[in-house]
Structures are given as structure tokens and as C-alpha cells.
Design a protein around this motif. Structure first.
Motif, short mmCIF file in Angstrom:
data_model
loop_
_atom_site.label_atom_id
_atom_site.label_comp_id
_atom_site.label_asym_id
_atom_site.label_seq_id
_atom_site.Cartn_x
_atom_site.Cartn_y
_atom_site.Cartn_z
N THR A 181 0.68 16.00 1.83
CA THR A 181 0.04 14.75 1.42
C THR A 181 -0.68 14.99 0.10
OG1 THR A 181 -2.01 15.20 2.60
CG2 THR A 181 -0.35 13.93 3.79
N GLN A 214 -3.28 12.61 -2.99
CA GLN A 214 -3.99 11.38 -3.32
C GLN A 214 -3.57 10.92 -4.71
OE1 GLN A 214 -6.75 9.77 -1.59
NE2 GLN A 214 -6.25 11.04 0.17
N THR A 274 -5.45 6.77 -2.95
CA THR A 274 -4.48 6.35 -1.94
C THR A 274 -3.72 7.57 -1.46
OG1 THR A 274 -4.22 4.20 -3.00
CG2 THR A 274 -2.48 4.87 -1.48
N LEU A 308 -0.69 9.60 -0.17
CA LEU A 308 0.77 9.49 -0.14
C LEU A 308 1.32 10.64 0.68
CD1 LEU A 308 1.67 8.57 -3.85
CD2 LEU A 308 1.19 7.05 -1.93
N GLU A 309 2.36 10.36 1.44
CA GLU A 309 3.01 11.36 2.29
C GLU A 309 4.27 11.88 1.60
OE1 GLU A 309 2.06 12.29 5.50
OE2 GLU A 309 0.25 11.08 5.27
N TYR A 341 6.94 11.20 -2.98
CA TYR A 341 5.78 10.83 -2.18
C TYR A 341 5.68 9.31 -2.09
CZ TYR A 341 4.15 15.64 -2.55
OH TYR A 341 4.05 17.01 -2.47
N GLU A 372 3.77 5.83 0.37
CA GLU A 372 2.71 5.45 1.30
C GLU A 372 3.21 5.46 2.74
OE1 GLU A 372 0.26 2.04 0.31
OE2 GLU A 372 0.40 2.52 -1.82
N LYS A 373 4.50 5.16 2.94
CA LYS A 373 5.10 5.28 4.28
C LYS A 373 6.53 5.76 4.14
CE LYS A 373 6.71 0.58 4.90
NZ LYS A 373 6.90 -0.47 5.84
N GLN A 383 9.28 -0.80 -1.28
CA GLN A 383 7.85 -0.53 -1.11
C GLN A 383 7.09 -0.93 -2.38
OE1 GLN A 383 6.56 3.21 0.50
NE2 GLN A 383 8.27 3.29 1.95
N GLY A 396 3.76 -0.38 -2.81
CA GLY A 396 2.61 0.48 -3.04
C GLY A 396 2.88 1.60 -4.01
N LYS A 397 1.91 2.49 -4.11
CA LYS A 397 2.01 3.64 -5.03
C LYS A 397 3.11 4.59 -4.59
CE LYS A 397 -2.78 3.09 -6.21
NZ LYS A 397 -4.11 3.33 -5.75
N LYS A 398 3.74 5.21 -5.59
CA LYS A 398 4.83 6.17 -5.36
C LYS A 398 4.71 7.26 -6.40
CE LYS A 398 7.76 2.21 -4.39
NZ LYS A 398 8.93 1.45 -4.82
#
Length: 190
Positions: A30, A32, A36, A38-39, A59, A61-62, A73, A75-77
Motif C-alpha cells: 500500500t 499514500q 489517499t 492505494l493498494e 496502484y 483505490e480498489k 475507476q 479515483g487516484k491511480k
């Protein structure tokens, strides 16, 4: 006959580890990005013939296991690329441009040409990326695509939302740079 080495990928149950090692490069499970979490979705190696060129990690968010899921997606990547050998940066920029063009229809690509030229210029200015160098491509909603080379942000963000997905298409598109790396970034078993 020389067999192509397999790309390494992350299994869905590998999330418990603090980091994953690919070709000697440790990618945290993970991280940040602007507060945020990220996985790590997947990581693998880009091969050119039998030579290891770079290790890459995606990476999100899901988790996403299909390109359409990644592209959808909002969100952030982050895509992290860690060089495993020296490469001429101008050549890398040209390969990225061609990879984007190969994975888009002509009309969509023509709209991104100014951004593609600017991206190629960013890499040309670095002359060479050496083994051990790293660059990142981030999607930051409300900001755009940010390219960071050797821990230095490169110019203004690319504002067009479609630019990040076009860039990511180099690795996840219908004609990816490396099919095994595509599967690895999507977290599919090798």
C-alpha cells in the motif's frame, strides 16, 4: 529455442505482505497518494526478448482485474516504473507515443497529440534513464496526469482526463507492450 521468462503477478491473497519483490525491486503493498491509500493491484516485469527492461506496479483505490475496470475507476491511480537496465529516454518517449497510438482509434489519438508530444519531450530531456531510476505516472482527480521522474515532478499536469487512460493503455490496452506484464498489472496469476 529460448523460452520467454514469465512475468510475476500478485495473487488476490498476497495483500497481507508489507511489500512485494519483483526482479529485486520492492513495491509496498500500500502507499499514500495525497492522503489517499492505494493498494498494489499487480506488479511484473517488462521483457524485450529475454532482457528485463523494467519492473512496473499498478496502484488503485480498489482492486481491478480487467482493463475496463481500471479505466472506469475515477479515483487516484499510480503506475510505478523502476528501470532494470539503462535506456535512451528519447527512445522510451517514442515507444510510449507509439504504444498510445496502437491502442486508440485515430480520432481519439489525434486529440491527444499535443500532450503526447509534451510527454515525449519530458523523457527526451532526461537523455537516459539508468538502471535503478524510477518514474511514476499518477492520475489525480481535479488535477490531471502527473509524471514524476527521479522524484521530480515534470512540468504542469496533463489536464485531459483521457490522457491518463491513453497512457495506461500502453500496458493495459488491446495491443499492450507486453502481454505477461498486462496480466501481472491486473493481478492475474502468471
Amino acid at each position: 529455442m529460448v523460452l520467454s521468462p514469465l512475468a510475476w503477478s500478485i495473487s488476490p491473497w498476497a495483500g497481507a505482505a508489507d511489500s512485494i519483490e519483483v526482479a529485486g525491486v520492492k513495491f509496498p503493498s500500500t502507499l499514500q497518494v495525497q492522503q489517499t491509500p492505494l493498494e498494489l493491484n499487480g506488479a511484473g516485469i517488462r521483457y524485450k526478448a529475454v532482457f528485463k527492461v523494467y519492473a512496473a506496479a499498478l496502484y488503485l483505490e480498489k482492486a481491478a482485474h480487467a482493463p475496463a475496470e481500471v479505466f472506469a475507476q475515477s479515483g487516484k491511480k499510480r503506475l510505478v516504473v523502476h528501470m532494470l537496465r539503462d535506456i535512451d529516454s528519447a527512445e522510451l518517449g517514442k515507444l510510449f507515443s507509439r504504444g498510445m497510438e496502437d491502442n486508440m482509434d485515430k480520432a481519439a489519438f489525434s486529440k491527444l497529440v499535443p500532450g503526447v508530444l509534451r510527454m515525449s519531450q519530458i523523457f527526451s530531456e532526461h537523455k537516459k534513464l539508468l538502471a535503478g531510476d524510477q518514474f511514476m505516472v499518477d492520475w489525480l482527480p481535479g488535477t490531471g496526469t502527473v509524471i514524476t521522474v527521479r522524484d521530480q515532478k515534470q512540468g504542469e499536469p496533463f489536464k485531459e482526463p483521457e490522457f491518463f487512460n491513453a497512457l495506461l493503455g500502453i500496458w493495459l490496452g488491446p495491443q499492450p507492450a507486453d502481454w505477461k506484464l498486462k496480466d501481472a498489472l491486473l493481478g492475474k496469476p502468471a
